[in-house]
Design an enzyme around this catalytic site. Structure first.
Site, PDB file in Angstrom:
ATOM      1  CG  ASN A   7      -7.581  -2.797  -5.747  1.00  0.00           C
ATOM      2  OD1 ASN A   7      -6.653  -3.362  -5.642  1.00  0.00           O
ATOM      3  ND2 ASN A   7      -7.955  -1.393  -4.959  1.00  0.00           N
TER       4      ASN A   7
ATOM      5  CG  ASP B 187      -2.204   0.782   1.023  1.00  0.00           C
ATOM      6  OD1 ASP B 187      -2.311   1.252   0.019  1.00  0.00           O
ATOM      7  OD2 ASP B 187      -2.798   1.234   2.121  1.00  0.00           O
TER       8      ASP B 187
HETATM    9  C1  FPP Z   1      -1.933   0.251  -2.943  1.00  0.00           C
HETATM   10  O1  FPP Z   1      -1.510   1.535  -3.355  1.00  0.00           O
HETATM   11  C2  FPP Z   1      -1.333  -0.492  -4.326  1.00  0.00           C
HETATM   12  C3  FPP Z   1      -2.193  -1.115  -5.011  1.00  0.00           C
HETATM   13  C4  FPP Z   1      -3.756  -0.860  -5.099  1.00  0.00           C
HETATM   14  C5  FPP Z   1      -1.755  -1.992  -5.995  1.00  0.00           C
HETATM   15  C6  FPP Z   1      -0.514  -2.655  -6.177  1.00  0.00           C
HETATM   16  C7  FPP Z   1       0.276  -2.629  -7.370  1.00  0.00           C
HETATM   17  C8  FPP Z   1       1.556  -2.403  -7.572  1.00  0.00           C
HETATM   18  C9  FPP Z   1       2.665  -2.550  -6.450  1.00  0.00           C
HETATM   19  C10 FPP Z   1       1.963  -2.687  -8.937  1.00  0.00           C
HETATM   20  C11 FPP Z   1       1.259  -3.521  -9.887  1.00  0.00           C
HETATM   21  C12 FPP Z   1       1.493  -5.091  -9.490  1.00  0.00           C
HETATM   22  C13 FPP Z   1       2.268  -5.726 -10.146  1.00  0.00           C
HETATM   23  C14 FPP Z   1       2.117  -7.378  -9.764  1.00  0.00           C
HETATM   24  C15 FPP Z   1       3.064  -5.643 -11.404  1.00  0.00           C
HETATM   25  P1  FPP Z   1      -2.944   2.626  -3.151  1.00  0.00           P
HETATM   26  O2  FPP Z   1      -3.029   3.240  -4.598  1.00  0.00           O
HETATM   27  O3  FPP Z   1      -3.921   2.486  -2.494  1.00  0.00           O
HETATM   28  O4  FPP Z   1      -1.988   3.868  -2.607  1.00  0.00           O
HETATM   29  P2  FPP Z   1      -2.543   4.961  -1.449  1.00  0.00           P
HETATM   30  O5  FPP Z   1      -3.317   4.268  -0.404  1.00  0.00           O
HETATM   31  O6  FPP Z   1      -1.306   5.724  -1.164  1.00  0.00           O
HETATM   32  O7  FPP Z   1      -3.554   5.614  -2.365  1.00  0.00           O
END
Ligand code: FPP
Length: 231
Positions: A59, A11
Site C-alpha cells: 500500500n 476491501d
Molecule cells: C481497501 O480498500 C482498504 C484499505 C487499503 C485500507 C483499509 C483501511 C481502513 C478500513 C481504514 C483505516 C484503518 C484503521 C485501522 C483506522 P481499497 O482502497 O483497496 O478499495 P477498492 O478496492 O475499492 O479500491
C-alpha cells in the site's frame, strides 16, 4: 466449533466512495468508522480475537495523499477508540513493519497499546505495513540471529518467530469487496482457515453481514486434512 479468531481483509473502500461520487479518502474514513461497529458485533458473537488488514507493505505504492489520510486515520483510531477499548476490556496490538509508519501514528498506537495491554476479553490486532512474506522473512532473519540449536526446525518452534505467536490461527477469513485473493495476508496463519468472500464493500459491512459470515462458517465441515468423525 465457534469462531475464536476472525481475520478480515477490509476491501472496497475506494469503490464504495467512487459509487457515491466521493473521494477514495472519504471511503477510507467511512471504513475506519466501521471497525468499531464490527468490534462491537464480534464481541457480541463471542469472538475473542479480530485481526484486520489496514495497510499492506504494497500500500506504500498508493498516491501520497491517500497514504497520508490512511496514516491519519490510524492515529485517530488509536486515540478515539481508546476509551471504548478500556471500557470493554479490549486489547490493541499491531503486526507488521510498524517502524515504517510516521512518528505521529506510531506514538498514538504505542500509547493505546500500552494502555490496553492488560485487557484480555477481546484482542484487536491491526496489520500495518504488513505483508505475509515480509513476516516470514522477518521471522527467518530473527531466527538466524537468535537460534542456538542445530536440531531440525519444527513448525511449532518457527511459529515463535512470527509477529504474534501467542494469538491462535484464524478460524475464519472474511474478505469484503468480492476479490478472491489472500493478498499477502497471514500466509502462515491462514493455512486451515475457512474463507468467506462477500461482494459487500467494507464501509457497508456491519453486524448483519458478520452474522451471515458466521452462519456460513457454522455450516462448514472443518477437517484440517483429516476425516470428520461423523462420517
Ligand atoms: C481497501 O480498500 C482498504 C484499505 C487499503 C485500507 C483499509 C483501511 C481502513 C478500513 C481504514 C483505516 C484503518 C484503521 C485501522 C483506522 P481499497 O482502497 O483497496 O478499495 P477498492 O478496492 O475499492 O479500491
Amino acid at each position: 466449533m465457534p469462531v475464536e479468531h476472525l481475520a478480515i481483509i477490509m476491501d472496497g473502500n475506494g469503490r464504495w466512495a467512487t459509487e457515491r461520487n466521493l473521494s477514495r479518502s472519504d471511503g477510507h474514513r467511512a471504513g475506519a468508522k466501521q471497525i468499531a461497529k464490527v468490534v462491537e458485533a464480534a464481541r457480541e458473537f463471542g469472538i475473542k480475537y479480530l485481526t484486520v488488514y489496514a495497510f499492506s507493505t504494497e500500500n506504500w505504492k498508493r498516491p501520497a495523499d491517500e497514504v497520508r489520510v490512511l496514516m491519519e486515520l490510524i492515529s485517530e483510531f488509536s486515540s478515539n477508540s481508546l476509551s471504548d477499548m478500556l471500557k470493554n476490556g479490549v486489547r490493541l496490538r499491531t503486526i507488521g513493519r510498524t517502524d515504517d509508519l510516521p512518528l505521529i501514528s506510531r506514538t498514538a498506537l504505542k500509547q493505546a497499546i500500552k494502555a490496553t495491554e492488560n485487557n484480555r476479553d477481546f484482542t484487536i490486532t491491526v496489520a500495518l505495513s504488513y505483508g505475509g512474506r515480509a513476516e516470514l522473512i522477518d521471522g527467518m532473519n530473527k531466527m538466524l540471529k537468535e537460534r542456538k540449536s542445530d536440531e531440525p526446525l519444527t513448525e511449532a518452534e518457527f511459529r515463535n518467530y512470527l509477529y504474534a505467536p501467542d494469538i491462535p490461527d484464524p478460524d475464519l477469513l472474511i474478505r469484503t469487496g468480492g476479490e478472491m485473493r489472500i493478498s499477502n495476508f497471514l500466509l502462515w496463519q491462514l493455512s486451515y482457515s475457512e474463507l468467506y468472500v462477500t461482494p459487500v464493500y467494507w464501509p457497508d459491512f456491519g453486524r448483519e453481514e458478520l452474522k451471515k459470515a458466521l452462519d456460513s462458517f457454522a455450516a462448514r465441515d472443518r477437517r484440517f486434512g483429516g476425516l470428520n468423525d461423523k462420517k
